[in-house]
Design a protein around this motif. Structure first.
Motif, PDB file in Angstrom:
ATOM      1  N   VAL A   1      41.739  39.604  49.272  1.00  0.00           N
ATOM      2  CA  VAL A   1      41.802  38.298  48.615  1.00  0.00           C
ATOM      3  C   VAL A   1      43.206  38.100  48.053  1.00  0.00           C
ATOM      4  CG1 VAL A   1      40.764  36.811  46.859  1.00  0.00           C
ATOM      5  CG2 VAL A   1      39.377  38.547  48.012  1.00  0.00           C
ATOM      6  N   ASP A   2      43.897  37.072  48.527  1.00  0.00           N
ATOM      7  CA  ASP A   2      45.267  36.830  48.075  1.00  0.00           C
ATOM      8  C   ASP A   2      45.365  36.723  46.558  1.00  0.00           C
ATOM      9  OD1 ASP A   2      46.271  36.891  50.615  1.00  0.00           O
ATOM     10  OD2 ASP A   2      46.319  34.731  50.888  1.00  0.00           O
ATOM     11  N   ALA A   3      44.401  36.051  45.940  1.00  0.00           N
ATOM     12  CA  ALA A   3      44.446  35.870  44.492  1.00  0.00           C
ATOM     13  C   ALA A   3      44.413  37.216  43.767  1.00  0.00           C
ATOM     14  CB  ALA A   3      43.287  34.985  44.025  1.00  0.00           C
ATOM     15  N   LYS A   4      43.598  38.131  44.253  1.00  0.00           N
ATOM     16  CA  LYS A   4      43.515  39.459  43.639  1.00  0.00           C
ATOM     17  C   LYS A   4      44.794  40.252  43.887  1.00  0.00           C
ATOM     18  CE  LYS A   4      39.476  38.982  41.865  1.00  0.00           C
ATOM     19  NZ  LYS A   4      39.356  38.863  40.387  1.00  0.00           N
ATOM     20  N   ARG A   5      45.332  40.158  45.096  1.00  0.00           N
ATOM     21  CA  ARG A   5      46.596  40.838  45.402  1.00  0.00           C
ATOM     22  C   ARG A   5      47.697  40.296  44.505  1.00  0.00           C
ATOM     23  NH1 ARG A   5      47.685  39.480  51.242  1.00  0.00           N
ATOM     24  NH2 ARG A   5      49.536  40.778  50.936  1.00  0.00           N
ATOM     25  N   PHE A   6      47.695  38.989  44.303  1.00  0.00           N
ATOM     26  CA  PHE A   6      48.674  38.349  43.423  1.00  0.00           C
ATOM     27  C   PHE A   6      48.575  38.907  42.004  1.00  0.00           C
ATOM     28  CE2 PHE A   6      49.088  34.768  40.343  1.00  0.00           C
ATOM     29  CZ  PHE A   6      50.468  34.657  40.356  1.00  0.00           C
ATOM     30  N   GLU A   7      47.377  38.933  41.466  1.00  0.00           N
ATOM     31  CA  GLU A   7      47.194  39.411  40.094  1.00  0.00           C
ATOM     32  C   GLU A   7      47.560  40.883  39.956  1.00  0.00           C
ATOM     33  OE1 GLU A   7      43.736  37.555  37.829  1.00  0.00           O
ATOM     34  OE2 GLU A   7      43.106  37.235  39.900  1.00  0.00           O
TER      35      GLU A   7
ATOM     36  N   SER B   1      62.007  48.434  31.672  1.00  0.00           N
ATOM     37  CA  SER B   1      63.383  47.935  31.857  1.00  0.00           C
ATOM     38  C   SER B   1      63.878  48.123  33.289  1.00  0.00           C
ATOM     39  CB  SER B   1      64.350  48.608  30.868  1.00  0.00           C
ATOM     40  OG  SER B   1      63.985  48.293  29.545  1.00  0.00           O
ATOM     41  N   GLU B   2      62.964  48.213  34.237  1.00  0.00           N
ATOM     42  CA  GLU B   2      63.331  48.287  35.654  1.00  0.00           C
ATOM     43  C   GLU B   2      63.376  46.857  36.197  1.00  0.00           C
ATOM     44  OE1 GLU B   2      60.278  50.786  37.219  1.00  0.00           O
ATOM     45  OE2 GLU B   2      61.013  52.588  36.216  1.00  0.00           O
ATOM     46  N   LEU B   3      64.429  46.136  35.819  1.00  0.00           N
ATOM     47  CA  LEU B   3      64.454  44.692  36.017  1.00  0.00           C
ATOM     48  C   LEU B   3      64.542  44.285  37.490  1.00  0.00           C
ATOM     49  CD1 LEU B   3      66.648  43.485  33.032  1.00  0.00           C
ATOM     50  CD2 LEU B   3      64.187  43.909  33.154  1.00  0.00           C
ATOM     51  N   GLN B   4      65.342  44.975  38.270  1.00  0.00           N
ATOM     52  CA  GLN B   4      65.449  44.601  39.676  1.00  0.00           C
ATOM     53  C   GLN B   4      64.119  44.806  40.390  1.00  0.00           C
ATOM     54  OE1 GLN B   4      68.763  46.221  41.824  1.00  0.00           O
ATOM     55  NE2 GLN B   4      67.928  45.672  43.824  1.00  0.00           N
ATOM     56  N   GLN B   5      63.484  45.947  40.138  1.00  0.00           N
ATOM     57  CA  GLN B   5      62.188  46.214  40.763  1.00  0.00           C
ATOM     58  C   GLN B   5      61.152  45.192  40.307  1.00  0.00           C
ATOM     59  OE1 GLN B   5      60.581  50.088  39.946  1.00  0.00           O
ATOM     60  NE2 GLN B   5      58.801  49.813  41.269  1.00  0.00           N
ATOM     61  N   ALA B   6      61.172  44.872  39.014  1.00  0.00           N
ATOM     62  CA  ALA B   6      60.224  43.881  38.493  1.00  0.00           C
ATOM     63  C   ALA B   6      60.450  42.526  39.148  1.00  0.00           C
ATOM     64  CB  ALA B   6      60.367  43.776  36.982  1.00  0.00           C
ATOM     65  N   SER B   7      61.705  42.122  39.278  1.00  0.00           N
ATOM     66  CA  SER B   7      62.013  40.833  39.895  1.00  0.00           C
ATOM     67  C   SER B   7      61.512  40.783  41.328  1.00  0.00           C
ATOM     68  CB  SER B   7      63.525  40.592  39.866  1.00  0.00           C
ATOM     69  OG  SER B   7      63.846  39.370  40.490  1.00  0.00           O
ATOM     70  N   GLU B   8      61.699  41.868  42.077  1.00  0.00           N
ATOM     71  CA  GLU B   8      61.229  41.920  43.464  1.00  0.00           C
ATOM     72  C   GLU B   8      59.712  41.828  43.527  1.00  0.00           C
ATOM     73  OE1 GLU B   8      62.901  45.529  44.890  1.00  0.00           O
ATOM     74  OE2 GLU B   8      64.939  44.715  45.068  1.00  0.00           O
ATOM     75  N   MET B   9      59.034  42.474  42.581  1.00  0.00           N
ATOM     76  CA  MET B   9      57.574  42.422  42.566  1.00  0.00           C
ATOM     77  C   MET B   9      57.074  41.019  42.232  1.00  0.00           C
ATOM     78  SD  MET B   9      56.455  46.009  40.783  1.00  0.00           S
ATOM     79  CE  MET B   9      56.524  47.559  41.695  1.00  0.00           C
ATOM     80  N   TYR B  10      57.732  40.380  41.265  1.00  0.00           N
ATOM     81  CA  TYR B  10      57.353  39.007  40.933  1.00  0.00           C
ATOM     82  C   TYR B  10      57.544  38.099  42.152  1.00  0.00           C
ATOM     83  CZ  TYR B  10      56.806  39.624  35.861  1.00  0.00           C
ATOM     84  OH  TYR B  10      56.360  39.989  34.610  1.00  0.00           O
ATOM     85  N   CYS B  11      58.668  38.261  42.857  1.00  0.00           N
ATOM     86  CA  CYS B  11      58.921  37.434  44.041  1.00  0.00           C
ATOM     87  C   CYS B  11      57.877  37.693  45.120  1.00  0.00           C
ATOM     88  CB  CYS B  11      60.323  37.714  44.579  1.00  0.00           C
ATOM     89  SG  CYS B  11      61.655  37.058  43.545  1.00  0.00           S
ATOM     90  N   HIS B  12      57.492  38.956  45.269  1.00  0.00           N
ATOM     91  CA  HIS B  12      56.450  39.284  46.258  1.00  0.00           C
ATOM     92  C   HIS B  12      55.122  38.623  45.879  1.00  0.00           C
ATOM     93  CE1 HIS B  12      54.130  41.487  49.200  1.00  0.00           C
ATOM     94  NE2 HIS B  12      53.319  41.918  48.248  1.00  0.00           N
ATOM     95  N   ALA B  13      54.776  38.680  44.598  1.00  0.00           N
ATOM     96  CA  ALA B  13      53.526  38.063  44.143  1.00  0.00           C
ATOM     97  C   ALA B  13      53.542  36.559  44.396  1.00  0.00           C
ATOM     98  CB  ALA B  13      53.323  38.347  42.658  1.00  0.00           C
ATOM     99  N   LEU B  14      54.641  35.916  44.050  1.00  0.00           N
ATOM    100  CA  LEU B  14      54.734  34.467  44.233  1.00  0.00           C
ATOM    101  C   LEU B  14      54.759  34.098  45.717  1.00  0.00           C
ATOM    102  CD1 LEU B  14      57.323  33.816  41.409  1.00  0.00           C
ATOM    103  CD2 LEU B  14      54.971  32.950  41.446  1.00  0.00           C
ATOM    104  N   GLY B  15      55.255  35.019  46.560  1.00  0.00           N
ATOM    105  CA  GLY B  15      55.299  34.772  47.990  1.00  0.00           C
ATOM    106  C   GLY B  15      53.932  34.754  48.646  1.00  0.00           C
ATOM    107  N   LEU B  16      52.919  35.239  47.939  1.00  0.00           N
ATOM    108  CA  LEU B  16      51.555  35.205  48.479  1.00  0.00           C
ATOM    109  C   LEU B  16      50.961  33.803  48.444  1.00  0.00           C
ATOM    110  CD1 LEU B  16      50.163  38.475  46.833  1.00  0.00           C
ATOM    111  CD2 LEU B  16      50.691  38.123  49.257  1.00  0.00           C
ATOM    112  N   TRP B  17      51.581  32.918  47.665  1.00  0.00           N
ATOM    113  CA  TRP B  17      51.055  31.553  47.558  1.00  0.00           C
ATOM    114  C   TRP B  17      51.453  30.742  48.777  1.00  0.00           C
ATOM    115  CZ3 TRP B  17      48.438  29.019  43.404  1.00  0.00           C
ATOM    116  CH2 TRP B  17      48.085  29.884  42.368  1.00  0.00           C
TER     117      TRP B  17
END
Length: 240
Positions: free
Chosen positions: A72-78, A91-107
């Motif tokens: 379920v995309d919604a669950k993967r997103f969350e 404070s792993e900002l680059q990794q966090a940013s990439e993860m946020y972008c990946h989550a938003l890319g599921l939409w």
């Protein structure tokens, strides 16, 4: 009706809905006579569509969908958002940013866009869209902390126009503008916000936004060093 039934069940994230709750959701609060019998027919048909895979489970007086989170995309997103927040807390900002972008890319558009937006489905749509906006905001905060203020200005300008009462977005836009050497525009955002709040809601901006405005007026050196999280703290503007 089968798509609507499936959407209602999926929107509950695997939790059981009674027959009466399903009927209320399926017929938007006005189930016809014999709704329970008709509902049983829809359940039977939906099971056939799902190849009788055992996903649509009878659970006591109702039904639930049994799905793996990865399906379920919604669950993967969350799940990805949770991981991104953990990386940010470390404070792993680059990794966090990439993860946020990946989550938003599921939409791929508005959730349940081809289903009538009422009842439990409408509630789930609102929840997911609010989480999407918050996730995007958190991604922007990280990129602002990483020094990408100039690149973020157009995106923040668009978001602030879409959500003119979300002071957090307005504060991020003001800070990004100031760090991009656009102090006058940052001050203009505050003036416009203050006038809008006073005229339409009869209130003043909240303390964090007023504090940021004061610091921008004084060209406070701390504005080049504070993080997005600091905007909510009781930091005091220093002399220019």
């Amino acid at each position: 009706m089968l798509r609507r039934l499936l959407a209602v069940l999926l929107s509950q994230g695997g939790h059981r809905l009674s027959l009466d709750e399903l009927a209320e959701a399926l017929w938007e609060g006005a189930p016809p006579d014999g709704a329970r019998s008709t509902l049983q027919v829809y359940v039977h048909r939906l099971r056939k569509v799902l190849d009788d895979s055992g996903r649509l489970v009878r659970d006591g007086p109702g039904y639930r969908m049994e799905l793996c989170s990865a399906e379920v995309d919604a669950k993967r997103f969350e799940t990805t958002v949770v991981l991104a927040r953990r990386a940010r807390s470390r404070s792993e900002l680059q990794q966090a940013s990439e993860m946020y972008c990946h989550a938003l890319g599921l939409w791929r558009g508005r959730p349940y866009s081809d289903i009538p937006n009422s009842g439990v489905v409408a509630n789930e749509i609102r929840r997911l869209e609010e989480l999407r906006l918050l996730t995007n905001q958190e991604r922007i905060e990280i990129d602002l902390d990483r020094g990408h203020h100039a690149r973020l200005v157009p995106e923040l300008t668009e978001l602030a126009a879409l959500h003119p009462y979300r002071e957090r977005l307005l504060a991020l836009l003001m800070l990004a503008l100031y760090r991009s050497g656009r102090q006058a525009e940052a001050l203009g955002i505050y003036r416009g916000t203050r006038l809008r709040l006073a005229h339409e809601l009869g209130v003043e901006p909240t303390m964090p936004l007023r504090r940021l405005h004061e610091a921008i007026l004084r060209a406070d050196g701390q504005l080049l060093r504070i993080t997005a999280d600091d905007l909510d703290t009781q930091w005091e503007p220093s002399a220019a």
